[in-house]
Scaffold this motif. Structure first.
Motif, PDB file in Angstrom:
ATOM      1  N   ASP A  78       0.815  -1.209   0.000  1.00  0.00           N
ATOM      2  CA  ASP A  78       0.000   0.000   0.000  1.00  0.00           C
ATOM      3  C   ASP A  78       0.848   1.257   0.000  1.00  0.00           C
ATOM      4  OD1 ASP A  78      -2.420  -1.360   0.046  1.00  0.00           O
ATOM      5  OD2 ASP A  78      -2.579  -1.308   2.228  1.00  0.00           O
ATOM      6  N   GLY A  79       1.994   1.204   0.671  1.00  0.00           N
ATOM      7  CA  GLY A  79       2.780   2.419   0.847  1.00  0.00           C
ATOM      8  C   GLY A  79       2.067   3.369   1.800  1.00  0.00           C
ATOM      9  N   PRO A  80       2.541   4.595   1.907  1.00  0.00           N
ATOM     10  CA  PRO A  80       1.963   5.523   2.882  1.00  0.00           C
ATOM     11  C   PRO A  80       0.573   6.028   2.517  1.00  0.00           C
ATOM     12  CG  PRO A  80       3.659   6.613   1.602  1.00  0.00           C
ATOM     13  CD  PRO A  80       3.698   5.160   1.221  1.00  0.00           C
ATOM     14  N   ASP A  81       0.173   5.957   1.252  1.00  0.00           N
ATOM     15  CA  ASP A  81      -1.102   6.549   0.827  1.00  0.00           C
ATOM     16  C   ASP A  81      -2.115   5.554   0.273  1.00  0.00           C
ATOM     17  OD1 ASP A  81      -0.208   9.173   1.457  1.00  0.00           O
ATOM     18  OD2 ASP A  81       0.939   9.176  -0.417  1.00  0.00           O
ATOM     19  N   GLY A  82      -1.742   4.307   0.060  1.00  0.00           N
ATOM     20  CA  GLY A  82      -2.660   3.320  -0.495  1.00  0.00           C
ATOM     21  C   GLY A  82      -3.801   3.012   0.457  1.00  0.00           C
ATOM     22  N   THR A  83      -4.965   2.711  -0.111  1.00  0.00           N
ATOM     23  CA  THR A  83      -6.159   2.425   0.700  1.00  0.00           C
ATOM     24  C   THR A  83      -6.791   1.102   0.280  1.00  0.00           C
ATOM     25  OG1 THR A  83      -7.586   3.667  -0.817  1.00  0.00           O
ATOM     26  CG2 THR A  83      -6.649   4.881   1.055  1.00  0.00           C
ATOM     27  N   SER A  84      -5.986   0.160  -0.182  1.00  0.00           N
ATOM     28  CA  SER A  84      -6.540  -1.098  -0.696  1.00  0.00           C
ATOM     29  C   SER A  84      -7.308  -1.852   0.381  1.00  0.00           C
ATOM     30  CB  SER A  84      -5.422  -1.980  -1.252  1.00  0.00           C
ATOM     31  OG  SER A  84      -4.675  -2.555  -0.203  1.00  0.00           O
ATOM     32  N   HIS A 108      -3.429   3.385   5.862  1.00  0.00           N
ATOM     33  CA  HIS A 108      -4.741   3.860   5.433  1.00  0.00           C
ATOM     34  C   HIS A 108      -5.571   2.772   4.747  1.00  0.00           C
ATOM     35  CE1 HIS A 108      -3.430   7.816   6.549  1.00  0.00           C
ATOM     36  NE2 HIS A 108      -2.374   7.695   5.769  1.00  0.00           N
ATOM     37  N   ALA A 109      -5.201   1.515   4.900  1.00  0.00           N
ATOM     38  CA  ALA A 109      -5.934   0.415   4.269  1.00  0.00           C
ATOM     39  C   ALA A 109      -7.398   0.444   4.696  1.00  0.00           C
ATOM     40  CB  ALA A 109      -5.312  -0.924   4.645  1.00  0.00           C
ATOM     41  N   GLU A 110      -8.296   0.261   3.718  1.00  0.00           N
ATOM     42  CA  GLU A 110      -9.730   0.281   4.018  1.00  0.00           C
ATOM     43  C   GLU A 110     -10.192  -0.968   4.758  1.00  0.00           C
ATOM     44  OE1 GLU A 110     -12.194   1.155   0.671  1.00  0.00           O
ATOM     45  OE2 GLU A 110     -11.638   3.271   0.723  1.00  0.00           O
ATOM     46  N   ASN A 111      -9.559  -2.095   4.506  1.00  0.00           N
ATOM     47  CA  ASN A 111      -9.919  -3.329   5.185  1.00  0.00           C
ATOM     48  C   ASN A 111      -8.779  -3.698   6.118  1.00  0.00           C
ATOM     49  OD1 ASN A 111      -9.896  -6.228   5.729  1.00  0.00           O
ATOM     50  ND2 ASN A 111     -11.750  -6.220   4.478  1.00  0.00           N
ATOM     51  N   HIS A 112      -9.048  -3.686   7.401  1.00  0.00           N
ATOM     52  CA  HIS A 112      -8.013  -3.960   8.387  1.00  0.00           C
ATOM     53  C   HIS A 112      -7.864  -5.443   8.685  1.00  0.00           C
ATOM     54  CE1 HIS A 112      -8.131   0.314   9.079  1.00  0.00           C
ATOM     55  NE2 HIS A 112      -9.414   0.247   9.366  1.00  0.00           N
ATOM     56  N   ALA A 113      -8.867  -6.239   8.350  1.00  0.00           N
ATOM     57  CA  ALA A 113      -8.956  -7.596   8.870  1.00  0.00           C
ATOM     58  C   ALA A 113      -8.026  -8.605   8.209  1.00  0.00           C
ATOM     59  CB  ALA A 113     -10.400  -8.083   8.781  1.00  0.00           C
ATOM     60  N   TYR A 114      -7.855  -8.559   6.864  1.00  0.00           N
ATOM     61  CA  TYR A 114      -7.172  -9.645   6.169  1.00  0.00           C
ATOM     62  C   TYR A 114      -6.219  -9.127   5.102  1.00  0.00           C
ATOM     63  CZ  TYR A 114     -11.301 -11.807   8.155  1.00  0.00           C
ATOM     64  OH  TYR A 114     -12.293 -12.185   9.017  1.00  0.00           O
ATOM     65  N   ALA A 115      -5.139  -9.883   4.861  1.00  0.00           N
ATOM     66  CA  ALA A 115      -4.229  -9.589   3.756  1.00  0.00           C
ATOM     67  C   ALA A 115      -4.560 -10.470   2.552  1.00  0.00           C
ATOM     68  CB  ALA A 115      -2.782  -9.808   4.185  1.00  0.00           C
ATOM     69  N   ASP A 140       1.359  -2.054   8.771  1.00  0.00           N
ATOM     70  CA  ASP A 140       1.692  -0.712   9.237  1.00  0.00           C
ATOM     71  C   ASP A 140       0.480   0.021   9.818  1.00  0.00           C
ATOM     72  OD1 ASP A 140       4.251  -1.220   8.339  1.00  0.00           O
ATOM     73  OD2 ASP A 140       3.942  -0.231   6.414  1.00  0.00           O
ATOM     74  N   GLN A 141      -0.547  -0.720  10.198  1.00  0.00           N
ATOM     75  CA  GLN A 141      -1.762  -0.141  10.775  1.00  0.00           C
ATOM     76  C   GLN A 141      -1.717  -0.236  12.290  1.00  0.00           C
ATOM     77  OE1 GLN A 141      -5.371  -1.518   8.290  1.00  0.00           O
ATOM     78  NE2 GLN A 141      -4.043  -3.279   8.528  1.00  0.00           N
ATOM     79  N   ASP A 142      -2.674   0.416  12.919  1.00  0.00           N
ATOM     80  CA  ASP A 142      -2.854   0.295  14.357  1.00  0.00           C
ATOM     81  C   ASP A 142      -3.829  -0.832  14.692  1.00  0.00           C
ATOM     82  OD1 ASP A 142      -1.147   2.416  14.880  1.00  0.00           O
ATOM     83  OD2 ASP A 142      -2.760   3.895  14.773  1.00  0.00           O
ATOM     84  N   HIS A 143      -4.210  -1.611  13.693  1.00  0.00           N
ATOM     85  CA  HIS A 143      -5.175  -2.698  13.859  1.00  0.00           C
ATOM     86  C   HIS A 143      -4.499  -4.029  13.549  1.00  0.00           C
ATOM     87  CE1 HIS A 143      -8.382   0.336  13.688  1.00  0.00           C
ATOM     88  NE2 HIS A 143      -7.692   0.861  12.698  1.00  0.00           N
TER      89      HIS A 143
END
Length: 166
Positions: A78-84, A108-115, A140-143
């Motif tokens: 995602d990098g710093p700005d990706g929201t995948s 900033h990923a929109e889905n925190h649950a799964y890769a 790199d999320q807080d989730h």
């Protein structure tokens, strides 16, 4: 967005992507929903090698309805700005190999649950093997994030993967 019953599906087709960049794909358009970095329907094979998916917006970086999906030595970040949403989505099952790749959920990923998800829309493809081997996954999320969510009856083989973050 195509569905599993699309007239453009071709169960004999193979798509090979080698040495390609998919950057800032997946924008959302008002009234039409969101796209993905790449999305293939019901085909025989999707093979992606030495390619980069970076800064995907809103959709999944890779969404594959293929009977067999192979992702080898790729950067799916995602990098710093990706929201995948997901880095890899194999919604109808099918064999999957993800090997020697770098995957990253950005802040900033929109889905925190799964890769990686397998079989989320119902298993319609034969799923002979699921191998996720020698990859590096960074969250790199807080989730917290689950690396692989497998909803098929086939056990996933996870070997030699390295993890960073929650």
């Amino acid at each position: 967005m195509r569905t599993a019953s699309s007239t453009s599906d071709n169960p004999k087709a193979a798509i090979r992507i080698i040495g390609s960049d998919f950057v800032h794909n997946g924008e959302c358009a008002q009234g039409t929903g969101c796209a993905h970095g790449i999305y293939v329907g019901l085909i025989r094979l999707l093979h992606i090698e030495h390619s980069r998916f970076f800064d995907t917006q809103a959709g999944h970086s890779i969404k594959s309805g293929a009977a067999s999906t192979e992702i080898i030595d790729c950067d799916i970040t995602d990098g710093p700005d990706g929201t995948s949403s997901y880095q890899v989505d194999v919604p109808y099952g099918g064999s999957l190999l993800v090997e020697g790749s770098r995957l990253e959920k950005g802040p900033h990923a929109e889905n925190h649950a799964y890769a990686i998800t397998i079989g989320e829309s119902g298993v319609r493809q034969p799923t002979d093997k699921l191998v996720i081997r020698n990859n590096t996954f960074s969250n790199d999320q807080d989730h917290p994030t689950t690396f692989v969510r497998n909803l098929t009856a086939t056990p996933a083989e996870l070997v030699g993967n390295k993890f960073k973050g929650q």
